[in-house]
Design a protein around this motif. Structure first.
Motif, mmCIF file in Angstrom:
data_model
loop_
_atom_site.group_PDB
_atom_site.id
_atom_site.type_symbol
_atom_site.label_atom_id
_atom_site.label_comp_id
_atom_site.label_asym_id
_atom_site.label_seq_id
_atom_site.Cartn_x
_atom_site.Cartn_y
_atom_site.Cartn_z
ATOM 1 N N THR A 167 -7.204 4.225 -6.051
ATOM 2 C CA THR A 167 -8.633 4.426 -5.870
ATOM 3 C C THR A 167 -8.658 6.033 -5.267
ATOM 4 O OG1 THR A 167 -8.046 3.725 -3.582
ATOM 5 C CG2 THR A 167 -8.974 2.230 -5.092
ATOM 6 N N GLY A 168 -9.901 6.733 -6.020
ATOM 7 C CA GLY A 168 -10.243 7.930 -5.505
ATOM 8 C C GLY A 168 -9.066 8.831 -6.040
ATOM 9 N N GLY A 169 -8.287 8.682 -6.718
ATOM 10 C CA GLY A 169 -7.045 9.442 -6.982
ATOM 11 C C GLY A 169 -6.162 9.780 -5.839
ATOM 12 N N ARG A 215 0.849 -1.395 0.027
ATOM 13 C CA ARG A 215 0.049 0.003 -0.002
ATOM 14 C C ARG A 215 0.898 1.238 0.030
ATOM 15 N NH1 ARG A 215 -5.204 1.610 2.692
ATOM 16 N NH2 ARG A 215 -4.880 3.923 3.332
ATOM 17 N N CYS A 216 0.344 2.520 -0.558
ATOM 18 C CA CYS A 216 1.089 3.550 -0.773
ATOM 19 C C CYS A 216 0.073 4.635 -0.566
ATOM 20 C CB CYS A 216 1.947 3.765 -2.186
ATOM 21 S SG CYS A 216 2.457 5.462 -2.343
ATOM 22 N N ASP A 217 0.394 5.677 0.414
ATOM 23 C CA ASP A 217 -0.703 6.785 0.670
ATOM 24 C C ASP A 217 0.366 7.960 0.270
ATOM 25 O OD1 ASP A 217 -1.600 4.675 3.213
ATOM 26 O OD2 ASP A 217 -2.997 6.352 2.727
ATOM 27 N N PRO A 218 0.035 8.581 -0.839
ATOM 28 C CA PRO A 218 0.886 9.759 -1.390
ATOM 29 C C PRO A 218 0.492 11.094 -0.626
ATOM 30 C CG PRO A 218 -1.214 9.525 -2.626
ATOM 31 C CD PRO A 218 -1.270 8.407 -1.517
ATOM 32 N N ILE A 219 1.322 12.092 -0.948
ATOM 33 C CA ILE A 219 1.053 13.366 -0.103
ATOM 34 C C ILE A 219 -0.360 13.817 -0.794
ATOM 35 C CG2 ILE A 219 1.850 15.744 -0.160
ATOM 36 C CD1 ILE A 219 4.734 14.317 -0.491
ATOM 37 N N SER A 220 -1.053 14.487 0.171
ATOM 38 C CA SER A 220 -2.448 14.852 -0.191
ATOM 39 C C SER A 220 -2.290 15.919 -1.372
ATOM 40 C CB SER A 220 -2.952 15.582 1.015
ATOM 41 O OG SER A 220 -4.247 16.259 0.683
ATOM 42 N N HIS A 251 -1.444 15.397 -4.344
ATOM 43 C CA HIS A 251 -0.351 14.989 -5.636
ATOM 44 C C HIS A 251 -1.182 14.092 -6.455
ATOM 45 C CE1 HIS A 251 3.810 15.703 -3.688
ATOM 46 N NE2 HIS A 251 3.038 16.823 -3.799
ATOM 47 N N THR A 252 -1.302 14.726 -7.535
ATOM 48 C CA THR A 252 -1.834 13.816 -8.860
ATOM 49 C C THR A 252 -1.193 12.856 -9.347
ATOM 50 O OG1 THR A 252 -1.428 15.583 -10.558
ATOM 51 C CG2 THR A 252 -3.297 15.889 -9.319
ATOM 52 N N ALA A 253 0.175 12.833 -9.273
ATOM 53 C CA ALA A 253 1.117 11.776 -9.668
ATOM 54 C C ALA A 253 1.562 10.695 -9.025
ATOM 55 C CB ALA A 253 2.208 12.443 -10.832
ATOM 56 N N LEU A 254 1.691 9.300 -9.094
ATOM 57 C CA LEU A 254 1.999 8.404 -8.345
ATOM 58 C C LEU A 254 2.696 7.456 -9.049
ATOM 59 C CD1 LEU A 254 0.201 6.734 -5.324
ATOM 60 C CD2 LEU A 254 1.199 5.595 -6.862
ATOM 61 N N TYR A 255 3.928 6.957 -8.714
ATOM 62 C CA TYR A 255 4.712 6.159 -9.141
ATOM 63 C C TYR A 255 5.019 4.961 -8.071
ATOM 64 C CZ TYR A 255 5.853 10.441 -11.735
ATOM 65 O OH TYR A 255 5.914 11.488 -12.530
ATOM 66 N N ILE A 294 4.798 1.500 -12.627
ATOM 67 C CA ILE A 294 3.761 1.958 -13.139
ATOM 68 C C ILE A 294 3.554 3.303 -12.614
ATOM 69 C CG2 ILE A 294 2.567 1.094 -11.132
ATOM 70 C CD1 ILE A 294 0.132 0.535 -12.928
ATOM 71 N N TYR A 295 2.884 4.274 -13.441
ATOM 72 C CA TYR A 295 2.634 5.447 -13.155
ATOM 73 C C TYR A 295 1.273 5.888 -13.281
ATOM 74 C CZ TYR A 295 2.772 10.562 -15.068
ATOM 75 O OH TYR A 295 2.707 11.832 -15.055
ATOM 76 N N PHE A 296 0.421 6.532 -12.385
ATOM 77 C CA PHE A 296 -0.593 7.068 -12.533
ATOM 78 C C PHE A 296 -0.720 8.692 -12.419
ATOM 79 C CE2 PHE A 296 -3.125 3.360 -11.257
ATOM 80 C CZ PHE A 296 -2.115 2.468 -10.415
ATOM 81 N N GLN A 297 -1.391 9.119 -13.326
ATOM 82 C CA GLN A 297 -1.396 10.533 -13.586
ATOM 83 C C GLN A 297 -2.839 11.246 -13.620
ATOM 84 O OE1 GLN A 297 0.949 13.469 -13.617
ATOM 85 N NE2 GLN A 297 -0.895 14.245 -13.401
ATOM 86 N N GLY A 298 -3.491 11.613 -12.414
ATOM 87 C CA GLY A 298 -4.881 12.199 -12.552
ATOM 88 C C GLY A 298 -5.716 11.209 -12.928
ATOM 89 N N ASN A 299 -6.632 11.543 -13.938
ATOM 90 C CA ASN A 299 -7.724 10.353 -14.094
ATOM 91 C C ASN A 299 -7.158 9.840 -15.543
ATOM 92 O OD1 ASN A 299 -9.636 11.090 -12.172
ATOM 93 N ND2 ASN A 299 -9.968 13.125 -13.345
ATOM 94 N N SER A 300 -5.841 10.111 -15.922
ATOM 95 C CA SER A 300 -5.568 9.262 -17.095
ATOM 96 C C SER A 300 -5.355 7.724 -16.648
ATOM 97 C CB SER A 300 -4.317 9.725 -17.693
ATOM 98 O OG SER A 300 -4.562 11.322 -17.788
#
Lengths: 111, 115
Positions: free
Chosen positions: B70-72, B22-27, B29-33, B47-53
């Motif tokens: 989940t939920g960005g 599990r990863c909890d990013p900084i509130s 932040h739209t990008a997660l790697y 893997i890389y998540f960017q917003g809703n893309s």
């Protein structure tokens, strides 16, 4: 293909000697470039970014577009500089910030 | 001002079992790697998540690996039917998509050991 190359996996220098960690990139467009560092038992963290033209802990990095390089340099290495260093170019496109790291160079500064 | 957090910090599992990291990013932040750090292998993009893309999954080493966000916000990396070669430190990072700085902030990592 977009690629980051750090040709040296290991680099060892004596304290007080100059050090250069090499990074070459192959990216379309004009990426922004970063150096990240991981000291022993610490999180990976940003060291410096080329856009700021800054010197952090005595380190500098110059972007050479002709050679597509972003080598990290320090004139007088210190023992506390021993760490893992990663080069990372950021390619910014519409709605996508793609940052991928090089394989890293482990720097050891000997007393 | 919490930074990126990851759980568990250590995970030992038997070969063939599934694991979730599990990863909890900084509130905000739209990008997660997600990255994998193996001894002698440096930092491997997963893997890389960017917003809703749609996520960029091009770094996943096999179809046993998957990730959701989940939920960005929170992200989970799942490894099915773990193998010994999956043993590594799995790092998560997040960043903002606002210029001029796209600094990635890293979590402490999850050390996965497959026995």
């Amino acid at each position: 293909a977009q690629r980051v190359t750090q040709p040296e996996k290991l680099l060892s220098v004596f304290k007080g000697a100059p050090v250069e960690l090499k990074c070459n990139y192959s990216y379309s467009g004009s990426p922004e470039l970063f150096w990240y560092v991981q000291y022993s038992r610490q999180r990976l963290q940003l060291l410096l970014r080329h856009i700021s033209r800054e010197s952090i802990k005595g380190f500098t990095a110059d972007l050479n577009k002709g050679e597509t390089s972003f080598h990290l340099k320090k004139p007088f290495a210190q023992e506390e500089d021993s760490a893992m260093y990663y080069c990372a170019p950021l390619r910014i496109t519409y709605n996508n910030n793609d940052m991928r790291f090089g394989a890293g160079t482990r720097l050891t500064v000997k007393p | 001002g919490a930074g990126v957090s990851q759980s568990p910090s250590n995970k030992v599992t038997e070969k063939g079992k599934d694991v979730e990291l599990r990863c909890d990013p900084i509130s905000g932040h739209t990008a997660l790697y997600w990255y994998r750090q193996s001894l002698g292998q440096g930092l491997e993009f997963l893997i890389y998540f960017q917003g809703n893309s749609a996520p960029d999954k091009s770094g996943l080493p096999s179809d046993r690996f998957s990730a959701e966000r989940t939920g960005g916000s929170v992200s989970t990396l799942t490894i099915q039917r773990t193998q010994q070669e999956d043993s590594a430190v799995y790092l998560c990072a997040s960043s903002t998509d606002r210029g001029p700085s796209y600094e990635q902030y890293f979590g402490p990592g999850t050390r996965l050991t497959v026995t």
